[in-house]
Motif scaffolding. Structure first.
Motif, PDB file in Angstrom:
ATOM      1  N   ALA A 110     -16.591  45.195  53.039  1.00 24.52           N
ATOM      2  CA  ALA A 110     -16.018  45.281  54.393  1.00 24.52           C
ATOM      3  C   ALA A 110     -15.260  46.588  54.577  1.00 24.52           C
ATOM      4  CB  ALA A 110     -15.110  44.084  54.658  1.00 24.52           C
ATOM      5  N   TRP A 111     -14.505  46.998  53.556  1.00 23.01           N
ATOM      6  CA  TRP A 111     -13.751  48.254  53.642  1.00 23.01           C
ATOM      7  C   TRP A 111     -14.711  49.437  53.759  1.00 23.01           C
ATOM      8  CZ3 TRP A 111     -13.409  52.762  50.813  1.00 23.01           C
ATOM      9  CH2 TRP A 111     -12.328  53.596  51.099  1.00 23.01           C
ATOM     10  N   TYR A 112     -15.747  49.443  52.910  1.00 22.14           N
ATOM     11  CA  TYR A 112     -16.730  50.535  52.967  1.00 22.14           C
ATOM     12  C   TYR A 112     -17.444  50.548  54.318  1.00 22.14           C
ATOM     13  CZ  TYR A 112     -16.425  52.623  48.375  1.00 22.14           C
ATOM     14  OH  TYR A 112     -15.992  53.343  47.278  1.00 22.14           O
ATOM     15  N   ASP A 113     -17.849  49.394  54.807  1.00 20.18           N
ATOM     16  CA  ASP A 113     -18.528  49.334  56.105  1.00 20.18           C
ATOM     17  C   ASP A 113     -17.622  49.844  57.230  1.00 20.18           C
ATOM     18  OD1 ASP A 113     -21.004  48.447  55.180  1.00 20.18           O
ATOM     19  OD2 ASP A 113     -20.475  46.324  55.421  1.00 20.18           O
ATOM     20  N   GLN A 114     -16.341  49.502  57.159  1.00 20.67           N
ATOM     21  CA  GLN A 114     -15.396  49.965  58.186  1.00 20.67           C
ATOM     22  C   GLN A 114     -15.247  51.490  58.127  1.00 20.67           C
ATOM     23  OE1 GLN A 114     -11.535  48.123  58.108  1.00 20.67           O
ATOM     24  NE2 GLN A 114     -10.760  49.364  59.787  1.00 20.67           N
ATOM     25  N   ARG A 115     -15.105  52.051  56.936  1.00 18.14           N
ATOM     26  CA  ARG A 115     -14.978  53.514  56.805  1.00 18.14           C
ATOM     27  C   ARG A 115     -16.246  54.208  57.318  1.00 18.14           C
ATOM     28  NH1 ARG A 115     -11.563  51.216  55.308  1.00 18.14           N
ATOM     29  NH2 ARG A 115      -9.921  51.636  56.719  1.00 18.14           N
ATOM     30  N   LEU A 116     -17.399  53.655  56.990  1.00 17.22           N
ATOM     31  CA  LEU A 116     -18.659  54.228  57.469  1.00 17.22           C
ATOM     32  C   LEU A 116     -18.709  54.179  58.991  1.00 17.22           C
ATOM     33  CD1 LEU A 116     -21.107  52.702  54.841  1.00 17.22           C
ATOM     34  CD2 LEU A 116     -20.578  55.140  55.115  1.00 17.22           C
ATOM     35  N   ALA A 117     -18.364  53.033  59.579  1.00 20.48           N
ATOM     36  CA  ALA A 117     -18.408  52.876  61.038  1.00 20.48           C
ATOM     37  C   ALA A 117     -17.462  53.858  61.722  1.00 20.48           C
ATOM     38  CB  ALA A 117     -18.061  51.439  61.423  1.00 20.48           C
ATOM     39  N   GLU A 118     -16.276  54.049  61.148  1.00 21.28           N
ATOM     40  CA  GLU A 118     -15.305  54.984  61.727  1.00 21.28           C
ATOM     41  C   GLU A 118     -15.859  56.404  61.806  1.00 21.28           C
ATOM     42  OE1 GLU A 118     -11.907  54.577  59.163  1.00 21.28           O
ATOM     43  OE2 GLU A 118     -11.296  52.674  60.082  1.00 21.28           O
ATOM     44  N   ARG A 119     -16.749  56.725  60.891  1.00 21.32           N
ATOM     45  CA  ARG A 119     -17.328  58.068  60.843  1.00 21.32           C
ATOM     46  C   ARG A 119     -18.725  58.120  61.472  1.00 21.32           C
ATOM     47  NH1 ARG A 119     -15.222  61.921  57.102  1.00 21.32           N
ATOM     48  NH2 ARG A 119     -13.125  61.303  56.557  1.00 21.32           N
ATOM     49  N   GLY A 120     -19.183  56.994  62.004  1.00 20.73           N
ATOM     50  CA  GLY A 120     -20.509  56.954  62.610  1.00 20.73           C
ATOM     51  C   GLY A 120     -21.625  57.102  61.590  1.00 20.73           C
ATOM     52  N   LEU A 121     -21.393  56.597  60.395  1.00 18.34           N
ATOM     53  CA  LEU A 121     -22.363  56.729  59.309  1.00 18.34           C
ATOM     54  C   LEU A 121     -22.938  55.365  58.939  1.00 18.34           C
ATOM     55  CD1 LEU A 121     -20.207  59.124  57.096  1.00 18.34           C
ATOM     56  CD2 LEU A 121     -22.084  59.765  58.632  1.00 18.34           C
ATOM     57  N   THR A 122     -24.004  55.392  58.169  1.00 16.79           N
ATOM     58  CA  THR A 122     -24.661  54.165  57.734  1.00 16.79           C
ATOM     59  C   THR A 122     -24.635  54.059  56.212  1.00 16.79           C
ATOM     60  OG1 THR A 122     -26.819  55.201  57.505  1.00 16.79           O
ATOM     61  CG2 THR A 122     -26.255  54.298  59.696  1.00 16.79           C
ATOM     62  N   ARG A 123     -24.959  52.881  55.737  1.00 11.99           N
ATOM     63  CA  ARG A 123     -25.094  52.704  54.291  1.00 11.99           C
ATOM     64  C   ARG A 123     -26.196  53.603  53.734  1.00 11.99           C
ATOM     65  NH1 ARG A 123     -24.575  46.270  52.744  1.00 11.99           N
ATOM     66  NH2 ARG A 123     -22.452  45.958  53.554  1.00 11.99           N
ATOM     67  N   GLY A 124     -27.231  53.831  54.522  1.00  7.81           N
ATOM     68  CA  GLY A 124     -28.323  54.706  54.078  1.00  7.81           C
ATOM     69  C   GLY A 124     -27.834  56.117  53.803  1.00  7.81           C
ATOM     70  N   ILE A 125     -26.945  56.611  54.652  1.00  8.67           N
ATOM     71  CA  ILE A 125     -26.387  57.949  54.440  1.00  8.67           C
ATOM     72  C   ILE A 125     -25.511  57.953  53.197  1.00  8.67           C
ATOM     73  CG2 ILE A 125     -24.794  59.674  55.400  1.00  8.67           C
ATOM     74  CD1 ILE A 125     -25.923  58.864  58.192  1.00  8.67           C
ATOM     75  N   LEU A 126     -24.710  56.897  53.021  1.00  5.14           N
ATOM     76  CA  LEU A 126     -23.871  56.792  51.830  1.00  5.14           C
ATOM     77  C   LEU A 126     -24.734  56.826  50.572  1.00  5.14           C
ATOM     78  CD1 LEU A 126     -20.960  56.329  50.728  1.00  5.14           C
ATOM     79  CD2 LEU A 126     -21.437  53.881  50.869  1.00  5.14           C
ATOM     80  N   ALA A 127     -25.823  56.081  50.589  1.00  4.26           N
ATOM     81  CA  ALA A 127     -26.728  56.056  49.435  1.00  4.26           C
ATOM     82  C   ALA A 127     -27.314  57.440  49.185  1.00  4.26           C
ATOM     83  CB  ALA A 127     -27.845  55.042  49.662  1.00  4.26           C
ATOM     84  N   ALA A 128     -27.770  58.097  50.234  1.00  3.17           N
ATOM     85  CA  ALA A 128     -28.401  59.412  50.083  1.00  3.17           C
ATOM     86  C   ALA A 128     -27.423  60.433  49.515  1.00  3.17           C
ATOM     87  CB  ALA A 128     -28.951  59.889  51.427  1.00  3.17           C
ATOM     88  N   VAL A 129     -26.198  60.430  50.022  1.00  2.25           N
ATOM     89  CA  VAL A 129     -25.197  61.380  49.544  1.00  2.25           C
ATOM     90  C   VAL A 129     -24.905  61.157  48.059  1.00  2.25           C
ATOM     91  CG1 VAL A 129     -22.727  61.953  49.737  1.00  2.25           C
ATOM     92  CG2 VAL A 129     -24.149  61.840  51.772  1.00  2.25           C
ATOM     93  N   ALA A 130     -24.930  59.906  47.633  1.00  7.42           N
ATOM     94  CA  ALA A 130     -24.651  59.581  46.238  1.00  7.42           C
ATOM     95  C   ALA A 130     -25.881  59.695  45.347  1.00  7.42           C
ATOM     96  CB  ALA A 130     -24.068  58.170  46.146  1.00  7.42           C
ATOM     97  N   GLY A 131     -27.043  60.025  45.942  1.00  3.62           N
ATOM     98  CA  GLY A 131     -28.264  60.147  45.152  1.00  3.62           C
ATOM     99  C   GLY A 131     -28.824  58.811  44.705  1.00  3.62           C
ATOM    100  N   MET A 132     -28.567  57.782  45.510  1.00  5.60           N
ATOM    101  CA  MET A 132     -29.022  56.434  45.184  1.00  5.60           C
ATOM    102  C   MET A 132     -30.062  55.986  46.203  1.00  5.60           C
ATOM    103  SD  MET A 132     -25.194  54.735  44.930  1.00  5.60           S
ATOM    104  CE  MET A 132     -25.732  53.123  44.380  1.00  5.60           C
ATOM    105  N   SER A 133     -30.848  55.016  45.834  1.00  6.77           N
ATOM    106  CA  SER A 133     -31.725  54.389  46.817  1.00  6.77           C
ATOM    107  C   SER A 133     -30.886  53.390  47.613  1.00  6.77           C
ATOM    108  CB  SER A 133     -32.878  53.659  46.128  1.00  6.77           C
ATOM    109  OG  SER A 133     -32.401  52.492  45.473  1.00  6.77           O
ATOM    110  N   GLU A 134     -31.369  53.028  48.791  1.00  4.11           N
ATOM    111  CA  GLU A 134     -30.654  52.022  49.583  1.00  4.11           C
ATOM    112  C   GLU A 134     -30.628  50.687  48.852  1.00  4.11           C
ATOM    113  OE1 GLU A 134     -31.218  51.906  53.875  1.00  4.11           O
ATOM    114  OE2 GLU A 134     -32.135  53.895  53.757  1.00  4.11           O
ATOM    115  N   GLY A 135     -31.675  50.400  48.105  1.00  2.70           N
ATOM    116  CA  GLY A 135     -31.716  49.158  47.321  1.00  2.70           C
ATOM    117  C   GLY A 135     -30.654  49.143  46.239  1.00  2.70           C
TER     118      GLY A 135
END
Length: 102
Positions: free
Chosen positions: A10-35
């Motif tokens: 929930a905390w991560y989702d809130q931070r992402l939403a505040e920045r207009g970002l998605t989990r997919g972007i978080l995964a890409a930046v970290a070099g991870m797959s969305e899965g």
């Protein structure tokens, strides 16, 4: 890899939403797959400190905050890191003492 204790999705989702970002972007930046990221969000995948650092940079928080919210207990600081930190604190105290005794 560091074992997750509890991933605060929930905390991560809130931070992402505040920045207009998605989990997919978080995964890409970290070099991870969305899965892989989805598994981490469910405490089913361990995270590396490299991934945690990428999360922190993207979200504009400290690595310690990102690690804590990911349920990751970071490695304790090395003796060298502790000595450097202590030396910096001593130098700051000495400078303040010199200023006060002028």
């Amino acid at each position: 890899m560091l074992m997750a204790l509890f991933f605060d999705a929930a905390w991560y989702d809130q931070r992402l939403a505040e920045r207009g970002l998605t989990r997919g972007i978080l995964a890409a930046v970290a070099g991870m797959s969305e899965g892989d990221l989805a598994l981490a969000f469910k405490d089913q995948r361990e995270l590396s400190m490299r991934e945690i650092n990428a999360f922190a940079e993207l979200l504009g928080v400290s690595a310690a905050e990102a690690a804590s919210r990911a349920g990751v207990r970071p490695a304790p600081p090395s003796d060298r890191d502790r000595i450097v930190a202590l030396e910096a604190r001593v130098a700051a105290l000495e400078a303040e003492l010199a200023r006060l005794t002028r």
